[in-house]
Every structure is written in structure tokens, then in C-alpha cells.
Design a protein around this motif. Sequence first.
Motif, PDB file in Angstrom:
ATOM      1  N   TYR A 128     102.256  18.718 115.112  1.00 48.62           N
ATOM      2  CA  TYR A 128     102.334  18.868 113.661  1.00 48.62           C
ATOM      3  C   TYR A 128     101.128  18.171 113.037  1.00 48.62           C
ATOM      4  N   GLY A 129     100.792  18.595 111.842  1.00 45.59           N
ATOM      5  CA  GLY A 129      99.679  17.960 111.122  1.00 45.59           C
ATOM      6  C   GLY A 129      99.785  18.282 109.646  1.00 45.59           C
ATOM      7  N   THR A 130      98.941  17.637 108.856  1.00 43.87           N
ATOM      8  CA  THR A 130      98.979  17.788 107.404  1.00 43.87           C
ATOM      9  C   THR A 130      97.947  18.801 106.939  1.00 43.87           C
ATOM     10  N   LEU A 131      98.327  19.622 105.996  1.00 45.66           N
ATOM     11  CA  LEU A 131      97.390  20.508 105.320  1.00 45.66           C
ATOM     12  C   LEU A 131      97.471  20.196 103.832  1.00 45.66           C
ATOM     13  N   LEU A 132      96.391  19.656 103.302  1.00 48.71           N
ATOM     14  CA  LEU A 132      96.359  19.349 101.876  1.00 48.71           C
ATOM     15  C   LEU A 132      95.542  20.411 101.168  1.00 48.71           C
ATOM     16  N   VAL A 133      96.045  20.818 100.016  1.00 51.77           N
ATOM     17  CA  VAL A 133      95.284  21.755  99.191  1.00 51.77           C
ATOM     18  C   VAL A 133      94.956  21.041  97.889  1.00 51.77           C
ATOM     19  N   ASP A 134      93.687  20.969  97.599  1.00 47.95           N
ATOM     20  CA  ASP A 134      93.241  20.300  96.377  1.00 47.95           C
ATOM     21  C   ASP A 134      93.210  21.287  95.227  1.00 47.95           C
ATOM     22  N   GLY A 135      93.510  20.772  94.049  1.00 49.29           N
ATOM     23  CA  GLY A 135      93.466  21.592  92.851  1.00 49.29           C
ATOM     24  C   GLY A 135      92.227  21.256  92.048  1.00 49.29           C
ATOM     25  N   ASP A 136      92.441  20.798  90.848  1.00 46.51           N
ATOM     26  CA  ASP A 136      91.309  20.495  89.979  1.00 46.51           C
ATOM     27  C   ASP A 136      91.128  18.990  89.855  1.00 46.51           C
ATOM     28  N   ASP A 137      90.464  18.584  88.779  1.00 47.18           N
ATOM     29  CA  ASP A 137      90.119  17.179  88.564  1.00 47.18           C
ATOM     30  C   ASP A 137      91.327  16.249  88.517  1.00 47.18           C
ATOM     31  N   ARG A 138      92.502  16.810  88.263  1.00 45.99           N
ATOM     32  CA  ARG A 138      93.696  15.994  88.171  1.00 45.99           C
ATOM     33  C   ARG A 138      93.924  15.191  89.462  1.00 45.99           C
TER      34      ARG A 138
END
Length: 462
Positions: A128-138
Motif C-alpha cells: 500500500y502507499g499514499t497518493l496525494l492530489v494537490d489542488g490550488d494555493d489553498r
Amino acid sequence: MTILDGGRRVHGATDYVVSVENAEAHLIEDPARKTGVWSYGGSVPGPLLRGRRGEPISIKVINRLEQPTTIHWHGLRIENAMDGVSGLTQDPIPPGGEFVYSFVPPDAGTYWYHPHHRSWEQLARGLYGTLLVDGDDRDGEFDRDYTIVADDWRLEDSGAFHEASLGNLMDWSHAGRLGNILTLNGKAYERLAVVPGERVRLRFINSANARIMSFGVKGQAAWIIALDGQPVPPQRAPEAGVSVAPSQRVDLLVDVEGQAGDEIAIVETSGDSNLVAGYLVCEKGQSERQRQPGAPESLRANDVPRPDLANATRSALVMTGGAMRFLQSATYKGESLDGRTLARKHGQTWAFNGVAGMTDDPLFKAGRGETVRLTLKNETLWPHAIHLHGHHFQIVSRQAAGASTASPPEGAEVDAMRDTVLVDREETVEIALLADNPGKWMLHCHMLEHQASGMSTWFLVS
Ligand code: C2O
Ligand code: CU
């Protein structure tokens, strides 16, 4: 393009190569006691994969195990062909084989990846592992952003992986295969550096096969800011800890109060006594951050379609079986069998709507754009973490065991769009989803032994 191995980023921002392979991990404090694990890229958890909302990401998977595997991107509303479910959306990747997953993550937030082939064994062994999705400046509103992947391992005293308990029908018909060692990010005691006054985002992920955990940060006020990757209006986290069922994620925001040298305990609170699982370690200095009174601002919401409750079709899922209420009979692969035969011969001890295991027919069919109100009725004496693929859903109501009426959800769940809901013993939970993602999607219990032992089905969006 240059390709590096072991899960590192290759050429550009969004191409990864992940090899699935045997490795050794130090899960216990004593460095002499090592554990043979299955890993992504040699580490447990696997490499952090990071993408951007709306931008393509591709991951080439090389299978160096002796067993077929796949990768499922848990919680991501992506196209069906990339969902990674062996037997439903793809053939498993054979030993020595490769597969390229490529998709565009539609939502920012905290997600994770794991196999969807013999999940009960492959996740238990460390995949298992982490998948992060970034959005905007927030995303920049925090001084630190830490991911905390929690797992319970069942190990021998020597530190060796406990092989003998894999596939144990006793576990399968009870709570699942529970571990005896808790790790955060693959460590006995994770230590995360902070500076007093900083605002820290802690993204908890429960990657355990079956254990329902709860987390808190000792003596610190925390806010819940996202559930299962999707932002919620910030809410004070309960002092007793925030529940994180298998596969769920909870993002907390903590304004660190302390002094240099302090070790602030991260506690797992689901048991009778709090378990110290790791520390926020205060370093020298004092953050300049201006403390605003009151709740922090919300994260920017993703564009997840809200179900239309007034114009919905209905479907129901009744869960039966398990210890203390064993199945009398159920259908398995089209054949009606008695409970004993199901258990002894096929390892099936649970059923959805009287059917154990996957069926040819879906639980429900929905046209694109249709809202489905789905009643999840747990007639067993065990809690179940029900997960839907390809969609996030709203929790409409809960009716606890013995209660005469259903009531609306409480706390952070009120506005949440979840991908996994914990349904307590004898509880009924109504959820609603807007079926907008075409394909064949799995719906199963994320207690992985329950999934393998009967609690799996699917739905069709056309
Ligand atoms: Cu986390 Cu069906 O998966
Ligand atoms: Cu279950």
C-alpha cells in the motif's frame, strides 16, 4: 525519457515507475527483528505518489512478485479501465509483467493505492502507499503537511510475518485478521518534526486489513478538515479521537502548542487504553503564524456532484452471516449451498442479499446522471466498512441497532462525500450517490477478509 526505478518520479512531474517486490522492513523497534514484506519499490508504505487535480498522471507497475497483482487507486473517481480490479476491470498483472495506469485525478485530497487481487494477503504483507492530489494555493495554508499511514501487523516474536494466520477462517468469519503491532508509516514510533505555533496538516490513512482505529494528538485541539479526501467544513475533532475505519482517510489540522523539546503523542484511542503510536517532536523556534480565533477556513471543495435525493431510484444491500449468526444458506457462483458447505468448501461466511461472493449480475444498474439511494442494512453482529468504487456518496441517515427511527448523520459526516462508510452491527445506513462515472464498479466490505469471504458485489453505470 529516463526511467528510474523504485517509484521515483521520472521525466516531468507526473510519471512514476513502481516495482512490486520483496523487501525487508524494520517494523519493530529492536533493529535485529526484521520482517519480510511485499513492497512497492522496497519500502513500506510504498513511495509517495503526488499528482495535480486535472493533470494526467501515469504509473508504470512492474510485477516482481511470484503472484499476479493489480493496483487500485482508492477513492479516485477515475475512468473504469484504470480502476485496477482484477477480474472486473482488468486481468491481473502476471509475475514478470507490467501495466501502465494513466488517469486524470479529478479531485484534490488524500488518497491511497493498494492491490485489488488477493487483497487480504497482499495488503497484509505490506502493499500500500499514499497518493496525494494537490489542488490550488489553498494547499499552502499549512506550515507542514504530513501523511500518516497506519497499519496493524500480525508478526511472530522474531519479527517474522505471521504466515500461519493467512486465510484463517476463524478470522474471516469474525472481525478479520487483526494485528499485534501498530505502525505509522511503517515505523514502531513515527516522529514528525514541528515548531511550536505551527499549523500542521496530518493526513491519516487506515491501511489495515480489518482494524477500526481512532486517532488523536494528545493535549492538542484538532480540526477535521477532510474525510476520504473530500473537504468538510472544519469541525473540532472529538477528544476521544477520530474514528478511521479500514481504508478511510481523515485529515486533521493541528495548531501546535508546546515548547522546544516537547514530544507530543499521537495516540490510537480505539482500545481500552490509549496507545502511543508516534510523536510530534517540537524543535527550537516559534512560528510567526498569526493565530486566528475560531475555526480555520475550509479547504476548497472538489467538484463532486451532489445526489438529487428527491429524484432517486432505490436499492438495498442486506448483510448477513459471520460468527454468532452464521449463514443458513446462500447462493455462491449461482448455486444455493448450506452454510457449512459454503464455509468449509469455499471459505464463504458472509452474504450480500443472500449471495456470497461476486455475481454475474450487478447489485444495481444506473443510467449516467441518475441518483441512487442505497440502504445498507447490517444484520450481522460485526461492523463493516462498506466501500464503493468510482464515486463518492452522501450519508443520508443512520438507524442504530434497536432504534425505531433513522436520524440524520452527525458531526463531520453531515456534509461529507465519502467513499467508505462504517456500518455498525445491526445498524442501517442510507447513502446516496450520483452515478456519473460509467463502468463496472465494485462495492465491498473493506475488512479484507470479509471481502474475500463473501462481501463483494458490483454495480453498473451506463
Ligand atoms: Cu481500497 Cu475495492 O478498495
Ligand atoms: Cu465486513
